[in-house]
Motif scaffolding. Sequence first.
Motif, mmCIF file in Angstrom:
data_model
loop_
_atom_site.group_PDB
_atom_site.id
_atom_site.type_symbol
_atom_site.label_atom_id
_atom_site.label_comp_id
_atom_site.label_asym_id
_atom_site.label_seq_id
_atom_site.Cartn_x
_atom_site.Cartn_y
_atom_site.Cartn_z
ATOM 1 N N GLY A 387 -0.555 -7.155 4.560
ATOM 2 C CA GLY A 387 0.864 -6.895 4.302
ATOM 3 C C GLY A 387 1.284 -7.456 2.952
ATOM 4 O O GLY A 387 2.004 -6.811 2.184
ATOM 5 N N PHE A 388 0.788 -8.657 2.641
ATOM 6 C CA PHE A 388 1.129 -9.294 1.365
ATOM 7 C C PHE A 388 0.509 -8.533 0.188
ATOM 8 O O PHE A 388 1.143 -8.342 -0.848
ATOM 9 N N ALA A 389 -0.751 -8.114 0.360
ATOM 10 C CA ALA A 389 -1.415 -7.385 -0.732
ATOM 11 C C ALA A 389 -0.726 -6.039 -0.968
ATOM 12 O O ALA A 389 -0.555 -5.601 -2.107
ATOM 13 N N GLU A 390 -0.325 -5.414 0.128
ATOM 14 C CA GLU A 390 0.362 -4.121 0.014
ATOM 15 C C GLU A 390 1.714 -4.299 -0.683
ATOM 16 O O GLU A 390 2.112 -3.499 -1.527
ATOM 17 N N TYR A 391 2.398 -5.361 -0.317
ATOM 18 C CA TYR A 391 3.680 -5.665 -0.966
ATOM 19 C C TYR A 391 3.473 -5.896 -2.470
ATOM 20 O O TYR A 391 4.214 -5.376 -3.305
ATOM 21 N N CYS A 392 2.447 -6.676 -2.807
ATOM 22 C CA CYS A 392 2.183 -6.963 -4.226
ATOM 23 C C CYS A 392 1.874 -5.683 -4.993
ATOM 24 O O CYS A 392 2.289 -5.510 -6.131
ATOM 25 N N GLU A 393 1.139 -4.801 -4.343
ATOM 26 C CA GLU A 393 0.782 -3.540 -4.995
ATOM 27 C C GLU A 393 2.009 -2.634 -5.140
ATOM 28 O O GLU A 393 2.334 -2.172 -6.231
ATOM 29 N N ASP A 394 2.677 -2.397 -4.018
ATOM 30 C CA ASP A 394 3.745 -1.396 -4.006
ATOM 31 C C ASP A 394 5.035 -1.889 -4.644
ATOM 32 O O ASP A 394 5.710 -1.150 -5.339
ATOM 33 N N VAL A 395 5.382 -3.104 -4.340
ATOM 34 C CA VAL A 395 6.677 -3.586 -4.817
ATOM 35 C C VAL A 395 6.539 -4.282 -6.175
ATOM 36 O O VAL A 395 7.277 -3.995 -7.096
ATOM 37 N N LEU A 396 5.564 -5.164 -6.291
ATOM 38 C CA LEU A 396 5.466 -5.900 -7.558
ATOM 39 C C LEU A 396 4.777 -5.089 -8.651
ATOM 40 O O LEU A 396 5.310 -4.908 -9.733
ATOM 41 N N TYR A 397 3.583 -4.598 -8.366
ATOM 42 C CA TYR A 397 2.816 -3.965 -9.442
ATOM 43 C C TYR A 397 3.320 -2.569 -9.817
ATOM 44 O O TYR A 397 3.608 -2.287 -10.972
#
Length: 529
Positions: A387-397
């Motif tokens: 969930g955290f990696a997906e958030y970092c990819e979709d929202v942050l990156y």
Amino acid sequence: MKKNIKKYLAIVLAVLFLGEQLAGCVQSEQTEQETKLESRTVDEIELEPYEAEELPPAGERKTCRAEQYEMEITLDTVKQQIRGNSTMTITNQTEDTLGQICVRNYAASILKEKGTGTSTISNARIAGTDQMLVTETKEDSSVIYLQLGERELKPKDTITISLDFVTDIPEQKEKFGYWEEGENRVYQLSFCFPVTAMYENGKWNENPYVFSGESNYHSPAVFRCTFTAPEEYTVAATGEEKTSGKVTEIYAESIRELAVVASDRMKKECVDAEGVEVNHYYLDYKGNTEYNKLSLMAARDSVLLFSRFIGEYPYKELDIVQTALSNGMEFPGLVMAAMPDVENIQKLDQSASYTSACSMIAHETAHQWFYGGVGNDPYEEAWLDEGFAEYCEDVLYQQSRLASAVEAVKRDQERLGSSEIWGTMSDEEFHRDMESQIEQIVGERFIINRTYEQYQQEVDTYSEYVYTGGSCFLYELQNAMGDGKFFSMLQQYYRNWCMKEARTEDFLQAVRAYDNSEEVNQIITKYIA
Ligand SMILES: [Zn+2]
């Protein structure tokens, strides 16, 4: 791991964040299209200052686990085998006296599923003595118990065990396997080195190996390995690696597992990301030059971006290694990058989606913080890293508008006439869709912290809940808390649990230490059972 299934919602969710972040740096005279594709550097992204709250110190988990590994491994490219020796120094930090040690050999499960090849563990003994250990393999052949006999392991006691292994390498484009391209070969070697299981709460961790998810739960340990391969092979490994002739010395101070990629077609290019050595190991074909350049750029951007938003990168180097996996896979300090949708592995510049490549690299790089840094049991609570990696990819990156992301979108539009959704919709378009999308997909409750097994009862709910749901949860928290408070909390949580293993309640404790409002608690109730 990175799921191929792209969830529109998680991407859409990026908007609110972006809107705020971009507000300060967008020039009004630009057209909308230009505005969307204007790139920035990480330094140009403003991060609201917020005074950090004290979190209670991370409690030490009482476990029995390996603290140090020494391995001698030989890659036999004629017999298609790896063989060698693994010496494990194991410390019992629990109150229990243990009569047996559980070793995990995931390769046995992989070979069984594939229906070809064998993996044999032999000569298990207490290191430095001639005391041989009786071994017992469970029905799940990746679970092996070594009986300690009279030399039981008392609380606070340490034991060093040694064993030999010979394992066939299956021909497959998977986490463990090899494949050929013309006269060249790539060996993707993970889940194939015998390791000690974790002992916690009165039992050894027997999570089965799972093929479409993860179940590997290990504490950080020191790894000292020598890896021998034919001289023409380039070797990339978790930790730091140094090759001289046939032998690569691998050393890592604090990693959860070992992974190696070796190929006679692989080359390396490095770039510095503020003190972190970012290496891109690529398959050396002329038709891949641009793709490779962009991959390295995405890796560097990701390291800089996540270092700023989450905290210090946990290792000295990051190896992004091109493999033929269909989904990327994270290891400590090493990413097995995927080449999805690729028709010709020698002509990536023509056919591969740059946006897919960059977001996959961002996702796997984010795992260095969540899985590598903050550990979790991915079989029990996969959302804590996925969930955290997906958030970092979709929202942050994806919405960061860093040079690699912008370049990828532009080029995909030029070459392929299209690109993934992200980067091509205006912020307002995203924004308009957002509320209805959350309501439609997430609804009243969307429980993300169930076990892998529980999600298997319905077809393909695992990635939707764990990945998309996890990303949505974090995004909703961010909106409720505000950026300054949210990122301060995330940084404290990371600092507190780095090189330890967290559980959902540990993350919630961090959230509530910062914001125990009704709104935040309602969001928690919506996603967490
Ligand atoms: Zn992942």
